[in-house]
Scaffold this motif. Structure first.
Motif, PDB file in Angstrom:
ATOM      1  N   UNK A   1      -6.725  14.628  10.741  1.00  0.00           N
ATOM      2  CA  UNK A   1      -7.913  13.795  10.530  1.00  0.00           C
ATOM      3  C   UNK A   1      -7.650  12.350  10.938  1.00  0.00           C
ATOM      4  N   UNK A   2      -6.448  11.859  10.645  1.00  0.00           N
ATOM      5  CA  UNK A   2      -6.096  10.508  11.070  1.00  0.00           C
ATOM      6  C   UNK A   2      -6.117  10.417  12.591  1.00  0.00           C
TER       7      UNK A   2
ATOM      8  N   UNK B   1      -8.619   6.774  -1.851  1.00  0.00           N
ATOM      9  CA  UNK B   1      -8.358   6.424  -0.450  1.00  0.00           C
ATOM     10  C   UNK B   1      -9.638   6.018   0.263  1.00  0.00           C
TER      11      UNK B   1
ATOM     12  N   UNK C   1      -8.091  11.369  -2.998  1.00  0.00           N
ATOM     13  CA  UNK C   1      -8.904  11.187  -1.790  1.00  0.00           C
ATOM     14  C   UNK C   1     -10.019  10.177  -2.028  1.00  0.00           C
TER      15      UNK C   1
ATOM     16  N   UNK D   1      -1.772   9.321   5.823  1.00  0.00           N
ATOM     17  CA  UNK D   1      -2.006   9.026   7.238  1.00  0.00           C
ATOM     18  C   UNK D   1      -3.365   8.425   7.475  1.00  0.00           C
ATOM     19  N   UNK D   2      -4.378   8.998   6.830  1.00  0.00           N
ATOM     20  CA  UNK D   2      -5.734   8.491   7.061  1.00  0.00           C
ATOM     21  C   UNK D   2      -5.813   7.033   6.650  1.00  0.00           C
ATOM     22  N   UNK D   3      -5.279   6.742   5.471  1.00  0.00           N
ATOM     23  CA  UNK D   3      -5.337   5.365   4.993  1.00  0.00           C
ATOM     24  C   UNK D   3      -4.564   4.455   5.930  1.00  0.00           C
TER      25      UNK D   3
ATOM     26  N   UNK E   1      -3.641  12.208   3.420  1.00  0.00           N
ATOM     27  CA  UNK E   1      -4.320  11.019   2.905  1.00  0.00           C
ATOM     28  C   UNK E   1      -3.578   9.765   3.339  1.00  0.00           C
TER      29      UNK E   1
ATOM     30  N   UNK F   1      -3.885   4.942   9.080  1.00  0.00           N
ATOM     31  CA  UNK F   1      -4.596   4.806  10.355  1.00  0.00           C
ATOM     32  C   UNK F   1      -5.771   3.857  10.205  1.00  0.00           C
TER      33      UNK F   1
ATOM     34  N   UNK G   1      -1.324  10.262  16.652  1.00  0.00           N
ATOM     35  CA  UNK G   1      -0.926  10.354  15.260  1.00  0.00           C
ATOM     36  C   UNK G   1       0.460  10.973  15.122  1.00  0.00           C
TER      37      UNK G   1
ATOM     38  N   UNK H   1      -9.444   9.742  13.845  1.00  0.00           N
ATOM     39  CA  UNK H   1      -9.786   8.317  13.766  1.00  0.00           C
ATOM     40  C   UNK H   1      -9.340   7.609  15.034  1.00  0.00           C
ATOM     41  N   UNK H   2      -8.083   7.872  15.433  1.00  0.00           N
ATOM     42  CA  UNK H   2      -7.563   7.239  16.652  1.00  0.00           C
ATOM     43  C   UNK H   2      -8.383   7.634  17.870  1.00  0.00           C
TER      44      UNK H   2
ATOM     45  N   UNK I   1       0.835  -1.200   0.000  1.00  0.00           N
ATOM     46  CA  UNK I   1       0.000   0.000   0.000  1.00  0.00           C
ATOM     47  C   UNK I   1       0.873   1.254   0.000  1.00  0.00           C
TER      48      UNK I   1
END
Lengths: 376, 427
Positions: free
Chosen positions: A278-279, A22, A19, B7-9, B5, B11, A337, A282-283, A1
C-alpha cells in the motif's frame, strides 16, 4: 515517530486502532500540507490522492492476490460517470448541499462494485494472460459505450459535473483546489484504512495463500474462486471511488479521460511503487502526477523549437515512465517501496545494532516481489 | 505485523516533506505578485489559450493561435497596450476534453494567466466553463459557436466569438429554402453541442420533418463511411455539414468514393478552402467546386478588403509568411479584438474591468456584422454572408443575414464594415 511506532509494537494495541491512529496522523499532516501548498499543487495532491484510491485497490489485487487487471481505468470511468449523473440529478432538482457529493461517490462505488462483480465472476475462471486479455477488452470497449449511447453519456464531449460550491464557513477566499484536496485525501485515507485492515486479516492471508499456490490453498480449505472474486470486487470498488474523485476534481467526465492509457498508468504506479504494498501505491500515485509535471518543467526550461516541444509535450512523461519501469524492474524488483524498506533496514541495522534475530524475521507480508502473473 | 502501517506512515511523511519542500521553493517565486491582478504587471499582460496543435482537429486550427500571437508581436513591437506587452501562452490540448482540463488548470493556477483567450472547441471548452468562472478568470472570445458561451447569468466571465451554430443553421436553411426548394435536405454533424445546435437551427427553419435524415460522427472515430453510406441510402440531395475541417474533408472524400452526389453545405468552421484543399490534395479542385458555405469575416481572396490586405501584410512580416487562409485571418481578427478590449479596459487593468469593457462593446473590426456583446448577451458575431467555391476560390455573395437563436425571422442587410486604422492597431 519511529520510536512511537516501536513502543506501539511492544504493547498490544488492536490492529484497527493502530491503523486509525496512523490515518489520523496522516490526515493531520496532509491537512496542514494543503495550507502550505498553493492551489496548483493542492490540485496535484488531490489528483495523486484520486489515483491512490484506485492504485491501492489494484496493488492488493495484483500483488497480494496475483490477479492482473488491465481494466481498472474502465472501472474508474464507471464510478466517474455514475457520480456525474447522480450529481447532475441533484443539481437539476435544486439540491445543493455537501452531502450530495458523499451520496454520489457512494453511488459510484456501488456501480463500480456491480461492474467489478460481473468482471470478477468471469475473471475467477480465467488465468494469467487470459484474465489480462479480458480486462484489456473492458478497458478498450467501455469508453466506446459513451459514444454509442451518446444520448445518455454525451459522447466524446462528456458531461460537466454539478458540484456544490466550497462551504461558506471556510471563508470567501478559500480556494476550490484546497477543498478538492481535502475530499480526495479523505477518500484516499479511507481506502487505505479499509485495505490495510483487509490485508492484515484472515482474508489477506487467504489472498496471499492463493497467490503463492492455488492448489495448496485449496487443499487448506480456502475457497479459491470466492476469494478471487471478492478481491476483484474490492479493488473495483476502490477504482470506482478513485474515478468518482476524478470527476469531482475535473468537474467533468469524458471518455478520453479513461482510456487504456489510464489503466496502464495505474499498473505502472503499482509496479514502480512496489507491487502488493500500500505504501508503494502512495509512491506510484505521486510519481504519476509528478513525473508529468517534472517533464513539463524540463521541456519548458529548454530552448526548443515549437514543433519539437509539441511532440515532447505528451510523450516525454511516457518515455520517462517507461525508462523508469525498466530501471526499477532491473535494479529493484520490489519497486520504490522495496528499495526504501531495504535501505531503511540497512540504516536501522547500522544505527541501532538490533539483535540480529529481529532483523532476520521476515515481515509477514514481505512480498517476494510477486510475479505479476503467477499462474500460466 | 506492524510493517504495513509503519511503511504507509513513513511513506506519507516523506511525501509530505517532499511536497512541502517543493511548495516552499514555489511560494518564494509567486509571493511577489500577491494582492495584484494575476498575470498583469506594469509592463506585461499574460494570457493563455488551449488549442489543438496535434490530433484530429489540428488541421487548419493549429494556425489560429500562431496568427494571434503574430498580431501581438506586431503590437508589442509598437509599444504594446497601455505600456504592457502581451504574452500569449499557447497550450496544445489535442482537441481532447480531458487534456483541456489539465492545460487550462496549468495556465490559470500555475502560469497565473490574466485571461483565457480564444480557447478552441465546443467539447473541449465546455468542460472548463465551470472552472474558469468559479475562479473568475475572463474567458474571452471562445473559438466555437456553441450556445453555451452565452449564459451571462451562469457564466459571467465567458464570451463567445463565432456566430452561434443555431443562427448559422437558421441562415443556411433559409438560403436552402429559397434556392433548393423541394430537395431532400439532410445533416451530417459532430456528435456534440456543435452538431446539435446546428441541427436545431436548420430544423427551426425547415421544420422538424424538413430534415430527411440526420447522421453524426465522433471525433475519436475517423471512419465516417457508415454515416456517409446512410446519407446516400436516404437519397440526400443537399447535405448540411456541421463538422471540423478534418471531418469535412473525410465526408466529402468518402462521398466521392462511394458515388454519393450531393450538394454540400458546410458550416464556416469546417469550410476553409485552403485547409480542405490541403487535406484532399489532388482531388480538391473537382470535389470542392460548388461547395456552399458562409462566413462572418471577409473572404481571404477579397483583395479589395482593407482588413485582408492588412492581415496579409502582417502575416508576411510576423507570421513567417504562412500560407494565408481563413484560419490565419481568424487568428489575426481575434488578436485585433483582444487588443481593442485591452485598450477599452484602460490603464488600471483588472479582470472585472476587461469584462466590463467587453460588455460595453462598440468594437469595430473586420467582421461583416457587429459583435453582439452587452450586459445580457455574451454571444459573438451575429450575422453571416453566404459563400460558394468558384474556380478554387471562396467567394461571398448576397446580403449579410442575421437572426436570433430562437424562433425569430432571418433578416438581411447590406454589409458595411469599418475600414481598418492605418497602422493596423486599434485606437
Amino acid at each position: 515517530m519511529t520510536g512511537w511506532l516501536h513502543s506501539c509494537r511492544r504493547t498490544s494495541v488492536p490492529t484497527l486502532a493502530r491503523h486509525l491512529i496512523g490515518v489520523a496522523v496522516a490526515a493531520v499532516a496532509l491537512l496542514g500540507l494543503t495550507y502550505v501548498l498553493d492551489p496548483f499543487h493542492d490540485y496535484q495532491l488531490a489528483t495523486a490522492a484520486a489515483y491512490l484510491c484506485a492504485a491501492a485497490g489494484l496493488t492488493v489485487l495484483i500483488g497480494q492476490n496475483g490477479q492482473l487487471s488491465l481494466g481498472h481505468g474502465a472501472l474508474m470511468a464507471v464510478g466517474a460517470y455514475t457520480l456525474a449523473m447522480v450529481q447532475n440529478q441533484f443539481g437539476d432538482h435544486g439540491v445543493i448541499a455537501q452531502w450530495t457529493v458523499v451520496v454520489s461517490l457512494a453511488a459510484g462505488v456501488v456501480t463500480a462494485t456491480l461492474a467489478g462483480t460481473v468482471i470478477g465472476l468471469a475473471a475467477a475462471r480465467l488465468r494469467g494472460p487470459y484474465l489480462a486479455g479480458l480486462t484489456l477488452v473492458v478497458a478498450i470497449a467501455l469508453p466506446a459505450v459513451t459514444t454509442v449511447f451518446s444520448g445518455v453519456f454525451h459522447g466524446d464531449q462528456g458531461m460537466s459535473v454539478f458540484l456544490p460550491p466550497v462551504p461558506d464557513q471556510l471563508g470567501v477566499d478559500f480556494p476550490m483546489e484546497r477543498w478538492q484536496a481535502w475530499l480526495a485525501v479523505a477518500a484516499a485515507l479511507l481506502t487505505l484504512l479499509a485495505l490495510a485492515n483487509l490485508v492484515r486479516g484472515r482474508f489477506g492471508r487467504s489472498m496471499r495463500a492463493i497467490r503463492d499456490n492455488e492448489v495448496a490453498a485449496s487443499v487448506a480449505g480456502i475457497p479459491v474462486a470466492r476469494v478471487q472474486v471478492v478481491a476483484f470486487v474490492v479493488s473495483a470498488a476502490c477504482a470506482g471511488l478513485g474515478g468518482g474523485m476524478f470527476a469531482v476534481l475535473a468537474q467533468s467526465v469524458s471518455p478520453d479521460a479513461f482510456t487504456l492509457t489510464l489503466s496502464l498508468n495505474l499498473l505502472l504506479a503499482v509496479v514502480v511503487g512496489g507491487s502488493g504494498s500500500l505504501a508503494g501505491a502512495v509512491w506510484g500515485s505521486l510519481l504519476l502526477v509528478l513525473l508529468r509535471y517534472w517533464a513539463d518543467q524540463l521541456t519548458g526550461g529548454l530552448a526548443l523549437s515549437a514543433g519539437l516541444r509539441t511532440r515532447l509535450a505528451g510523450n516525454l512523461p511516457l518515455a520517462v515512465f517507461g525508462l523508469l519501469l525498466i530501471v526499477v524492474m532491473m535494479a529493484a524488483p520490489g519497486g520504490v517501496q522495496g528499495l526504501l524498506s531495504r535501505a531503511g533496514r540497512w540504516v536501522g541495522g547500522r544505527l541501532i545494532r538490533r539483535p540480529s534475530h529481529r532483523a532476520e524475521v521476515p515481515a509477514p507480508d514481505a512480498e517476494p516481489p510477486a510475479p505479476v502473473v503467477s499462474h500460466s | 505485523m506492524f510493517r504495513s502501517l509503519h511503511r504507509i506512515v513513513a511513506a506519507a511523511t516523506i511525501a509530505v516533506l517532499v511536497a512541502a519542500a517543493g511548495a516552499c521553493s514555489q511560494s518564494g517565486g509567486s509571493g511577489s505578485s500577491g494582492g495584484s491582478v494575476p498575470g498583469v504587471t506594469d509592463t506585461e499582460v499574460v494570457v493563455g489559450t488551449h488549442t489543438p496543435l496535434t490530433g484530429p482537429a489540428a488541421a487548419g486550427y493549429s494556425k489560429i493561435s500562431a496568427a494571434a500571437k503574430a498580431y501581438f508581436d506586431y503590437v508589442n513591437a509598437n509599444g504594446g497596450v497601455n505600456g504592457r506587452k502581451i504574452t500569449y501562452k499557447i497550450m496544445d490540448d489535442g482537441y481532447n476534453p480531458a487534456t483541456t482540463q489539465q492545460v487550462v488548470r496549468q495556465l490559470v493556477l500555475q502560469e497565473k494567466v490574466f485571461a483565457i483567450l480564444n480557447g478552441l472547441g465546443t467539447p473541449t471548452h465546455t468542460g472548463v466553463l465551470d472552472f474558469l468562472n468559479t475562479n473568475k478568470v475572463p474567458d474571452l472570445f471562445v473559438a466555437s459557436g456553441s450556445l453555451s458561451w452565452n449564459q451571462p447569468q451562469k457564466y459571467p466571465y465567458t464570451f463567445g466569438y463565432n456566430p452561434d451554430y443555431t443562427i448559422e443553421g437558421k441562415i443556411l436553411a433559409t438560403y436552402l429554402k429559397a434556392n433548393f426548394a423541394g430537395r431532400k435536405v439532410c445533416t451530417f454533424g459532430q456528435n456534440d453541442d456543435f452538431g446539435a445546435d446546428g441541427l436545431k437551427g436548420v430544423q427551426a427553419v425547415l421544420g422538424a420533418n424538413g430534415v430527411a435524415h440526420s447522421e453524426t460522427y465522433d471525433v475519436t472515430n475517423t471512419n465516417v463511411a457508415p454515416a456517409i453510406g446512410a446519407l446516400k441510402q436516404a437519397g440526400c440531395q443537399v447535405t448540411v455539414s456541421f463538422s471540423v475541417p478534418g471531418f469535412t474533408a473525410l465526408a466529402i472524400g468518402t462521398a466521392a468514393q462511394i458515388g454519393f452526389r450531393t450538394q454540400w453545405v458546410v458550416s464556416n468552421v469546417g469550410a476553409d478552402y485552403a485547409t480542405l484543399a490541403a487535406l484532399l490534395k489532388t482531388a480538391a479542385g473537382p470535389l470542392l467546386e460548388g461547395v456552399i458555405s458562409d462566413s462572418y469575416l471577409p473572404s481571404v481572396d477579397d483583395t479589395s478588403n482593407g482588413w485582408v490586405a492588412l492581415f496579409r501584410r502582417l502575416n508576411t512580416q510576423y507570421n513567417n509568411n504562412t500560407p494565408f487562409d481563413g484560419n490565419v485571418e481568424y487568428g489575426f481578427s481575434v488578436g485585433y479584438l483582444f487588443v481593442q478590449a485591452l485598450k477599452a479596459a484602460g490603464k488600471n487593468l483588472t479582470r472585472q474591468s476587461i469584462v466590463d469593457a467587453v460588455e460595453r462593446n462598440g468594437f469595430n473590426g473586420p467582421g461583416l456584422f457587429k459583435l453582439r456583446f452587452s450586459k445580457n448577451d455574451h454571444s459573438g458575431y451575429g450575422g453571416l454572408q453566404m459563400g460558394r467555391v468558384q474556380g478554387g476560390k471562396q467567394t461571398l455573395f448576397g446580403p449579410v443575414y442575421t437572426t436570433d437563436d430562437g424562433s425569430g425571422a432571418v433578416t438581411s442587410m447590406v454589409a458595411s464594415p469599418a475600414a481598418p486604422p492605418a497602422n493596423g492597431i486599434p485606437t
